[in-house]
Design an enzyme around this catalytic site. Structure first.
Site, short mmCIF file in Angstrom:
data_model
loop_
_atom_site.label_atom_id
_atom_site.label_comp_id
_atom_site.label_asym_id
_atom_site.label_seq_id
_atom_site.Cartn_x
_atom_site.Cartn_y
_atom_site.Cartn_z
N GLU A 108 0.75 -0.92 -0.14
CA GLU A 108 -0.09 0.00 0.04
C GLU A 108 0.75 1.51 -0.09
OE1 GLU A 108 -2.94 -0.53 2.61
OE2 GLU A 108 -3.18 2.28 3.16
N ASP A 110 0.20 5.14 0.70
CA ASP A 110 -0.61 6.26 0.89
C ASP A 110 -0.27 7.40 1.11
OD1 ASP A 110 -2.40 4.46 2.27
OD2 ASP A 110 -0.96 3.86 3.69
N GLU A 112 -2.31 11.10 2.98
CA GLU A 112 -3.73 11.07 4.31
C GLU A 112 -3.22 12.45 4.33
OE1 GLU A 112 -5.17 6.89 6.29
OE2 GLU A 112 -3.41 8.14 6.72
N GLN A 125 0.38 12.94 5.06
CA GLN A 125 0.57 12.14 5.93
C GLN A 125 1.41 10.89 5.10
OE1 GLN A 125 0.37 10.11 9.83
NE2 GLN A 125 -1.11 8.58 9.24
N THR A 126 2.16 10.59 4.64
CA THR A 126 2.12 9.59 4.33
C THR A 126 2.89 7.92 4.47
OG1 THR A 126 4.85 9.52 3.68
CG2 THR A 126 3.15 10.82 1.94
N ASN A 127 2.43 7.19 4.39
CA ASN A 127 3.12 5.87 4.25
C ASN A 127 3.31 4.65 3.24
OD1 ASN A 127 3.41 3.45 6.27
ND2 ASN A 127 1.23 3.66 7.15
#
Ligand code: NAG
Length: 298
Positions: A108, A110, A112, A125-127
């Protein structure tokens, strides 16, 4: 028809041809409609498809969150969307734009967007989840108001590198360090998703400011539904993995940042990055192994 008449007719014809060519040329670049590659996951009230599919609004109210997702799954590409975030008091709301493979041990990527009380900055926010393991949050404040105009949020996802971009500025890099034992996202095709939901318990200043339903509904808008990626259809996953002829992102020069991009990334990380899992010694007493391997260029 006299000479002037013929000349007028020719001028008219020429301008008609020019107008026709302009339309054809424009059509080639025109973003495809929403329904081409995407479908709503919530009802028409919460996922509003507007302007013949050019714009989609996600609408969050007390009765429901809102979401849509791609019909296809992709393995590698340059994948992004233009987003205009919830304006005003967006505290407690989370607008998510992400790629995910689903399943056990999922991959994944992300974006956000954590809302805030009026006048306070949004957080992005990234992940990265690789084969089921996430916990790689980074948070930046955005250097513009993301609620007044559409801005582009995208990833370049290749066999060697994943770069997160805001407009054309790189904000994060996750490199293929498989050779050092770090899992990479290169075997599971991912769908593309967007959602708007209630993150009151954690999103804004650690949950201090929950959603104020008195100012609902909350609306985020999306544009740009073309997908420049390798769609996994039937048994072509090996082709996508290897890079088909049209996969420009496979070229060597797209596996690295340019010198200019390195400078831009350094600037973002020194100016706007305010949380990085790599330096969180409470969560990770020892710095995660990949952290000093995700740096910059070649
Ligand atoms: C909201 O604004 C506050 C105050 O400026 C800031 O500390 C915080 O990082 C912002 N973002 C979120 C998601 O709380």
């Amino acid at each position: 028809m006299g000479f002037t008449g013929i000349r007028r007719a020719l001028v008219l014809l020429a301008s008609l041809i020019a107008a026709f060519l302009a339309v054809v040329a424009h059509a080639a670049y025109f973003p495809v409609g929403f329904n081409e590659n995407y479908a709503s996951s919530t009802n028409a009230e919460h996922t509003q498809v507007l302007d013949g599919g050019e714009v989609v609004n996600l609408v969050l109210d007390q009765s429901s969150a809102a979401a849509f997702g791609s019909k296809g799954l992709y393995l590698f590409g340059a994948i992004g969307m233009n987003i205009k975030l919830v304006p005003g008091n967006s505290a407690g709301t989370v607008t998510a734009y992400y790629l995910s493979s689903g399943g056990d041990h999922h991959d994944e990527l992300d974006f956000e967007f954590l809302g805030n009380v009026s006048g306070q900055p949004y957080t992005l926010q990234t992940n990265v989840f690789a084969q089921g393991v996430g916990g790689r949050e980074q948070r930046i404040s955005l250097w513009f108001d993301p609620t007044t105009e559409f801005h582009s949020y995208a990833v370049r996802w290749t066999r060697e590198i994943i770069i997160f971009f805001v407009d054309d500025t790189p904000i994060r890099v996750f490199r293929n360090n498989e050779i050092l034992g770090v899992p990479f996202l290169n075997a599971q095709p991912m769908g593309i998703y967007a959602s708007l939901w209630d993150g009151s318990s954690w999103a804004t200043q650690g949950g201090k400011y929950p959603i104020n339903w008195a100012v609902a509904p909350f609306v985020a808008s999306f544009q740009g539904f073309g997908v420049d990626g390798c769609e996994v259809v039937g048994d072509n996953i090996a082709t996508c993995a290897a890079g088909p002829v049209y996969a420009w992102w496979n070229a060597q020069r797209y596996q690295y940042l340019t010198a200019q991009q390195i400078d831009a990334l350094k600037y973002v990380q020194s100016t706007y990055l305010y949380y990085d899992y790599c330096s969180d010694r409470v969560r990770y007493p020892v710095e995660p192994f990949e952290c000093d391997k995700n740096w910059y260029g070649s």
